[in-house]
Design an enzyme around this catalytic site. Structure first.
Site, PDB file in Angstrom:
ATOM      1  N   CYS A   3       8.678   6.967 -19.455  1.00  0.00           N
ATOM      2  CA  CYS A   3       8.933   5.927 -20.448  1.00  0.00           C
ATOM      3  C   CYS A   3      10.333   5.352 -20.258  1.00  0.00           C
ATOM      4  CB  CYS A   3       8.781   6.511 -21.857  1.00  0.00           C
ATOM      5  SG  CYS A   3       9.219   5.368 -23.183  1.00  0.00           S
ATOM      6  N   GLY A  27      20.686   5.621 -27.365  1.00  0.00           N
ATOM      7  CA  GLY A  27      21.217   6.793 -28.056  1.00  0.00           C
ATOM      8  C   GLY A  27      21.101   8.085 -27.276  1.00  0.00           C
ATOM      9  N   CYS A 100       6.966   9.473 -26.776  1.00  0.00           N
ATOM     10  CA  CYS A 100       7.156   8.024 -26.785  1.00  0.00           C
ATOM     11  C   CYS A 100       5.874   7.303 -27.167  1.00  0.00           C
ATOM     12  CB  CYS A 100       7.615   7.549 -25.403  1.00  0.00           C
ATOM     13  SG  CYS A 100       9.345   7.890 -25.071  1.00  0.00           S
TER      14      CYS A 100
END
Length: 260
Positions: A3, A27, A100
């Site tokens: 992903c 992040g 994800c």
């Protein structure tokens, strides 16, 4: 991992660049380091409990160049403190454990929409039938929970050691160091890629067999265009085909590849 390479640092980053942005910020708990030659490396995050460099092991140099990682120098507690100070709505949100795009959806429930169950036998190393499985896609090497076969032996639990696709059999054994197929010292990798310069000669490196595993000493031997033979200093438990081994030089992420 896929992903990150194909979506976040692939389609999403491409969309940002096409629409006038200089790059993206994420992040991930990793640090970006500029080298004198103009290239970039990724280092493990300063918070050892939150380091996410493993998940970026298959990124390419051009993807790293246009990315920023603003919390890689921080501890998790500092990030939450900043979130409180700026009154962010997710300041106290529980750490995400989801996959994800699936969020907290159960993985088996997701797979049921795409893969039809194909029941078969659960067997031990000697071929003795112990029970039935619903479909091999529901299991992975090293799995202990949800096998559905009681061991009938005190203080012993079954663990998946192999998925025999040809015979459609789930092979299990007791979770012990000498159980056949559970531990291994040598693996072949395919699809190996590097964030910066490729390792083209036999080398002594560090590697993370899984995200939460501590770094392990390895001997790395390149094979062919994108393959390698890896020998671990200590035997490793339940390395599953298709999962990723991340390669390191101390705290510097070098790249990674898939277990064959």
């Amino acid at each position: 991992i896929m992903c990150n390479r194909e979506m976040k640092f692939g389609l999403f980053q491409d969309f940002a660049l096409r629409n006038g942005f200089d790059g993206i910020a994420t992040g991930h708990y990793v640090r970006k380091l500029a080298r004198p030659d103009g290239s970039f490396d990724l280092l493990q995050g300063l918070d050892p409990n939150k380091d996410q460099s493993y998940f970026l092991a298959l990124l390419r140099q051009e993807q790293i160049e246009k990315a920023q990682f603003p919390i890689g120098e921080l501890q998790k507690a500092q990030v939450r403190e900043l979130a409180h100070r700026h009154k962010l709505p997710n300041a106290d949100k529980k750490d995400s454990q989801g996959i994800c795009f699936l969020g907290d959806m159960n993985i088996n429930r997701f797979l049921e929409h795409y893969i039809e169950d194909k029941p078969g036998n659960i067997v031990n190393a000697e071929g003795k039938v112990l029970g039935r499985h619903r479909g091999l896609h529901r299991y992975t090497t090293g799995q202990r929970r949800g096998i559905g076969v009681p061991s009938n032996t005190d203080n012993e639990a079954y663990v998946v050691t192999r998925l025999d696709m040809e015979r459609n059999e789930l092979v299990v054994a007791f979770d012990q160091p000498d159980s056949p197929g559970l531990f291994t010292s040598q693996v072949e990798l395919y699809g190996v890629s590097f964030l910066n310069k490729a390792i083209s000669a036999e080398s002594e490196l560090l590697a993370k067999p899984r995200y939460r595993d501590p770094s392990q000493g390895i001997s790395y031997e390149p094979q062919g265009q994108d393959g390698a033979l890896v020998t671990f200093a200590e035997p490793q438990r339940a390395l599953a085909s298709g999962q990723v081994l991340a390669l390191y030089d101390k705290e510097r992420l070098l790249g990674g590849g898939f277990y064959r």
